[in-house]
Design an enzyme around this catalytic site. Sequence first.
Site, PDB file in Angstrom:
ATOM      1  N   ASN A 154      35.608  35.647 -55.289  1.00 28.67           N
ATOM      2  CA  ASN A 154      34.354  36.056 -55.407  1.00 28.67           C
ATOM      3  C   ASN A 154      34.150  37.214 -56.501  1.00 28.67           C
ATOM      4  O   ASN A 154      33.066  37.407 -56.865  1.00 28.67           O
ATOM      5  CB  ASN A 154      33.883  36.645 -53.971  1.00 28.67           C
ATOM      6  CG  ASN A 154      34.609  37.789 -53.487  1.00 28.67           C
ATOM      7  OD1 ASN A 154      35.823  38.037 -53.748  1.00 28.67           O
ATOM      8  ND2 ASN A 154      33.994  38.775 -52.569  1.00 28.67           N
ATOM      9  N   GLY A 230      41.274  39.619 -49.994  1.00 29.91           N
ATOM     10  CA  GLY A 230      40.962  38.224 -49.496  1.00 29.91           C
ATOM     11  C   GLY A 230      40.670  38.270 -47.831  1.00 29.91           C
ATOM     12  O   GLY A 230      40.287  39.381 -47.329  1.00 29.91           O
ATOM     13  N   GLU A 250      43.178  44.502 -48.708  1.00 27.42           N
ATOM     14  CA  GLU A 250      41.834  44.636 -49.051  1.00 27.42           C
ATOM     15  C   GLU A 250      41.057  43.548 -48.523  1.00 27.42           C
ATOM     16  O   GLU A 250      41.032  42.466 -49.032  1.00 27.42           O
ATOM     17  CB  GLU A 250      41.293  44.769 -50.538  1.00 27.42           C
ATOM     18  CG  GLU A 250      41.671  46.080 -51.370  1.00 27.42           C
ATOM     19  CD  GLU A 250      40.859  47.350 -51.086  1.00 27.42           C
ATOM     20  OE1 GLU A 250      39.785  47.063 -50.280  1.00 27.42           O
ATOM     21  OE2 GLU A 250      41.066  48.273 -51.652  1.00 27.42           O
ATOM     22  N   LEU A 251      40.416  43.515 -47.326  1.00 25.03           N
ATOM     23  CA  LEU A 251      40.108  42.387 -46.338  1.00 25.03           C
ATOM     24  C   LEU A 251      38.365  42.270 -46.349  1.00 25.03           C
ATOM     25  O   LEU A 251      37.754  43.262 -47.121  1.00 25.03           O
ATOM     26  CB  LEU A 251      40.854  42.308 -45.224  1.00 25.03           C
ATOM     27  CG  LEU A 251      42.001  42.444 -45.483  1.00 25.03           C
ATOM     28  CD1 LEU A 251      42.839  42.677 -44.099  1.00 25.03           C
ATOM     29  CD2 LEU A 251      42.894  41.251 -46.226  1.00 25.03           C
ATOM     30  N   CYS A 284      32.472  41.168 -50.051  1.00 26.81           N
ATOM     31  CA  CYS A 284      33.114  42.007 -49.043  1.00 26.81           C
ATOM     32  C   CYS A 284      32.114  42.829 -48.176  1.00 26.81           C
ATOM     33  O   CYS A 284      32.324  43.316 -47.108  1.00 26.81           O
ATOM     34  CB  CYS A 284      34.406  42.126 -48.991  1.00 26.81           C
ATOM     35  SG  CYS A 284      34.590  43.303 -50.592  1.00 26.81           S
ATOM     36  N   GLU A 378      32.298  38.135 -40.346  1.00 25.22           N
ATOM     37  CA  GLU A 378      31.806  38.148 -41.541  1.00 25.22           C
ATOM     38  C   GLU A 378      31.036  36.821 -41.958  1.00 25.22           C
ATOM     39  O   GLU A 378      31.662  35.877 -41.977  1.00 25.22           O
ATOM     40  CB  GLU A 378      32.989  38.665 -42.664  1.00 25.22           C
ATOM     41  CG  GLU A 378      32.423  38.685 -44.047  1.00 25.22           C
ATOM     42  CD  GLU A 378      33.867  38.764 -44.871  1.00 25.22           C
ATOM     43  OE1 GLU A 378      35.006  38.297 -44.534  1.00 25.22           O
ATOM     44  OE2 GLU A 378      33.849  39.511 -45.664  1.00 25.22           O
TER      45      GLU A 378
HETATM   46  P1  NAP Z   1      41.280  33.956 -49.050  1.00 21.39           P
HETATM   47  O1  NAP Z   1      41.159  32.213 -48.660  1.00 21.39           O
HETATM   48  O2  NAP Z   1      41.908  34.614 -48.015  1.00 21.39           O
HETATM   49  O3  NAP Z   1      41.954  33.774 -50.438  1.00 21.39           O
HETATM   50  C1  NAP Z   1      42.205  34.973 -51.156  1.00 21.39           C
HETATM   51  C2  NAP Z   1      43.531  34.568 -51.926  1.00 21.39           C
HETATM   52  O4  NAP Z   1      44.667  34.304 -51.122  1.00 21.39           O
HETATM   53  C3  NAP Z   1      43.531  33.398 -52.692  1.00 21.39           C
HETATM   54  O5  NAP Z   1      44.080  33.567 -54.135  1.00 21.39           O
HETATM   55  C4  NAP Z   1      44.312  32.375 -52.137  1.00 21.39           C
HETATM   56  O6  NAP Z   1      44.561  31.276 -52.596  1.00 21.39           O
HETATM   57  C5  NAP Z   1      45.323  32.959 -51.202  1.00 21.39           C
HETATM   58  N1  NAP Z   1      45.989  32.344 -50.184  1.00 21.39           N
HETATM   59  C6  NAP Z   1      45.443  31.686 -49.311  1.00 21.39           C
HETATM   60  N2  NAP Z   1      46.441  31.301 -48.430  1.00 21.39           N
HETATM   61  C7  NAP Z   1      47.552  32.052 -48.862  1.00 21.39           C
HETATM   62  C8  NAP Z   1      48.914  32.233 -48.191  1.00 21.39           C
HETATM   63  N3  NAP Z   1      49.331  31.563 -47.142  1.00 21.39           N
HETATM   64  N4  NAP Z   1      49.688  32.986 -49.109  1.00 21.39           N
HETATM   65  C9  NAP Z   1      49.170  33.501 -50.042  1.00 21.39           C
HETATM   66  N5  NAP Z   1      48.231  33.651 -50.580  1.00 21.39           N
HETATM   67  C10 NAP Z   1      47.009  32.748 -49.945  1.00 21.39           C
HETATM   68  O7  NAP Z   1      39.960  34.800 -49.068  1.00 21.39           O
HETATM   69  P2  NAP Z   1      38.737  34.070 -50.232  1.00 21.39           P
HETATM   70  O8  NAP Z   1      37.785  33.094 -49.238  1.00 21.39           O
HETATM   71  O9  NAP Z   1      39.011  33.929 -51.435  1.00 21.39           O
HETATM   72  O10 NAP Z   1      37.803  35.472 -50.319  1.00 21.39           O
HETATM   73  C11 NAP Z   1      36.920  35.782 -49.321  1.00 21.39           C
HETATM   74  C12 NAP Z   1      37.453  37.126 -48.928  1.00 21.39           C
HETATM   75  O11 NAP Z   1      37.756  37.903 -49.400  1.00 21.39           O
HETATM   76  C13 NAP Z   1      36.374  37.593 -47.803  1.00 21.39           C
HETATM   77  O12 NAP Z   1      37.069  37.820 -46.281  1.00 21.39           O
HETATM   78  C14 NAP Z   1      36.069  38.880 -48.349  1.00 21.39           C
HETATM   79  O13 NAP Z   1      35.488  39.855 -47.455  1.00 21.39           O
HETATM   80  C15 NAP Z   1      37.331  39.260 -48.963  1.00 21.39           C
HETATM   81  N6  NAP Z   1      37.281  40.112 -49.890  1.00 21.39           N
HETATM   82  C16 NAP Z   1      37.587  41.659 -49.447  1.00 21.39           C
HETATM   83  C17 NAP Z   1      37.380  42.546 -50.759  1.00 21.39           C
HETATM   84  C18 NAP Z   1      37.864  43.785 -50.633  1.00 21.39           C
HETATM   85  O14 NAP Z   1      38.019  44.668 -51.585  1.00 21.39           O
HETATM   86  N7  NAP Z   1      37.986  44.603 -49.278  1.00 21.39           N
HETATM   87  C19 NAP Z   1      36.847  42.070 -52.071  1.00 21.39           C
HETATM   88  C20 NAP Z   1      36.514  40.794 -52.105  1.00 21.39           C
HETATM   89  C21 NAP Z   1      36.777  39.666 -51.194  1.00 21.39           C
HETATM   90  P3  NAP Z   1      43.913  29.958 -53.089  1.00 21.39           P
HETATM   91  O15 NAP Z   1      42.586  30.134 -53.747  1.00 21.39           O
HETATM   92  O16 NAP Z   1      44.898  29.047 -53.955  1.00 21.39           O
HETATM   93  O17 NAP Z   1      43.695  29.309 -51.523  1.00 21.39           O
END
Ligand code: NAP
Length: 475
Positions: A154, A230, A250-251, A284, A378
């Site tokens: 994002n 993520g 950071e979730l 997020c 969320e």
């Molecule tokens: P996500 O599905 O958890 O993916 C995040 C990263 O993790 C991607 O690079 C993904 O790779 C990787 N990943 C997925 N499965 C994995 C595994 N088993 N082992 C290691 N890495 C893995 O999250 P998203 O949909 O991209 O992002 C949305 C989430 O991020 C929301 O919950 C949002 O709130 C959170 N977020 C938090 C912050 C903060 O600073 N607190 C900031 C921004 C976003 P692939 O893309 O290859 O699947």
Amino acid sequence: MAAIAAEKKLLLGGEWVETGDWSEVRSPYSGEVIGRVATAGAAEARRAVDAAEAAMREPLPAHKRAEILVRVAGSLGRRHEEVAQLISAEAGKPLKAARVEAARAMSTFTMAAVEARKLAGEMVPMDASQAGAGKLAFTLRLPIGVVGAISPFNFPLNLVAHKIAPALAAGCAVVLKPASQTPFSALLLAELETDAGLPPGWLNVLVGPASEIGDVLVEDPRVRAITFTGSGGVGWKLAERAPRKRVNLELGNATPVIVEADADLDDVATRLAANAFSFAGQSCISVQRIYVQRDAYDGLLARFVPKVESLVVGDPADESTDVGPLIDADARERVLAWIEEARDAGAEILTGGELEGDLIRPTVIANAAPELKVSCEEVFGPVCTVTPYDTLDEAIELANGTRYGLQAGIFTRDVKRALAAAQRLEFGGVTVNEAPTFRADQMPYGGVKDSGNTREGPAYAVRELTEERLVVLEL
Ligand code: NAP
């Protein structure tokens, strides 16, 4: 907009490599292929850790690290528009928001360069105890070791910046795995790093199957820290599987904001309309749950709903667009199902709740019960709820009533009530008279409860990626 990024290789040990496997990256808006990227697996991930470990055997002095970070900031400034176009194309982020992200990444690198130059240990007051008398002691602050970094789609540039820049400032080499849907901004940043003089191995960027690359980062003992942004499901599992590493998470959040009756309702309506729907709610800290003191409820809605309806929904490449697509069709279907769940349960859709083409119109939901997904999970989509309350205690309880705790906000002219709320809201950050979507990149940013276990912002991330070594001298 097609073929913006064309074909990109991966950065491994200072070389741009092909693996023979490619994956296509598509525009979340039009579905057109915007480029393809070489894909890596476990073997490349291990080579990347080898390269990072080898790089760290010849530490880079702080002044060199700072110079490189400053040069990257400069390149981001010079190439601002190109970078914004790239973010917009791969993430489907409206250009206006993409430009803000590009400028913020520059700020992240600038702040990290400052931290590289400031990094130091501290004196220990040895004569404060009898045991220490006659001795001098201080700590050295040393890089933790190779850092594995995983980032989400994002903020494909600035969240990568928040991973790479503090790690390099701390003197750590990095193996980065950006989100598969948005690899190009990360690879552009890697290009800027090498152009800025970063020696081979200090930054390695791998795109490929998340669990395969993630497994190497978890299992290889040379990776001493994992920094992950993520979803909670993935993040907490990584932490469980790597108990001996530092795993910084950071979730997500289900961001609440409290609006007291004395607030400036015009100002509140403007800020909340912008911050509930910017990047279609895929931040997020996108405003999701709005709690309004009952006396101001009708007044706020009369101002807020028309502002939401005036947001321009459409092509992210269009200069006037406020709200673009969700990242993919699965995300769109999930958000639509959550809106339907609320509608079926008797909640009232004040505006939106339907598609405009393939895009979800900004949606405001009233009377949503606390147990509905739109109220307690969320949404990560262009949806917010509005709920009246009678007392500040009740509002705080509602705001605290989910498993998340990243940022929250309160609007009021009464500083005492604002500070009372700030003390009782169980979040990593509380904004007063500003939407809780606000973030400046030097702030300590991070969550409590299910929202994470760390703080980013270069000064704070650098601390998390270093260790203190004590030195004691007999005088
Ligand atoms: P996500 O599905 O958890 O993916 C995040 C990263 O993790 C991607 O690079 C993904 O790779 C990787 N990943 C997925 N499965 C994995 C595994 N088993 N082992 C290691 N890495 C893995 O999250 P998203 O949909 O991209 O992002 C949305 C989430 O991020 C929301 O919950 C949002 O709130 C959170 N977020 C938090 C912050 C903060 O600073 N607190 C900031 C921004 C976003 P692939 O893309 O290859 O699947």
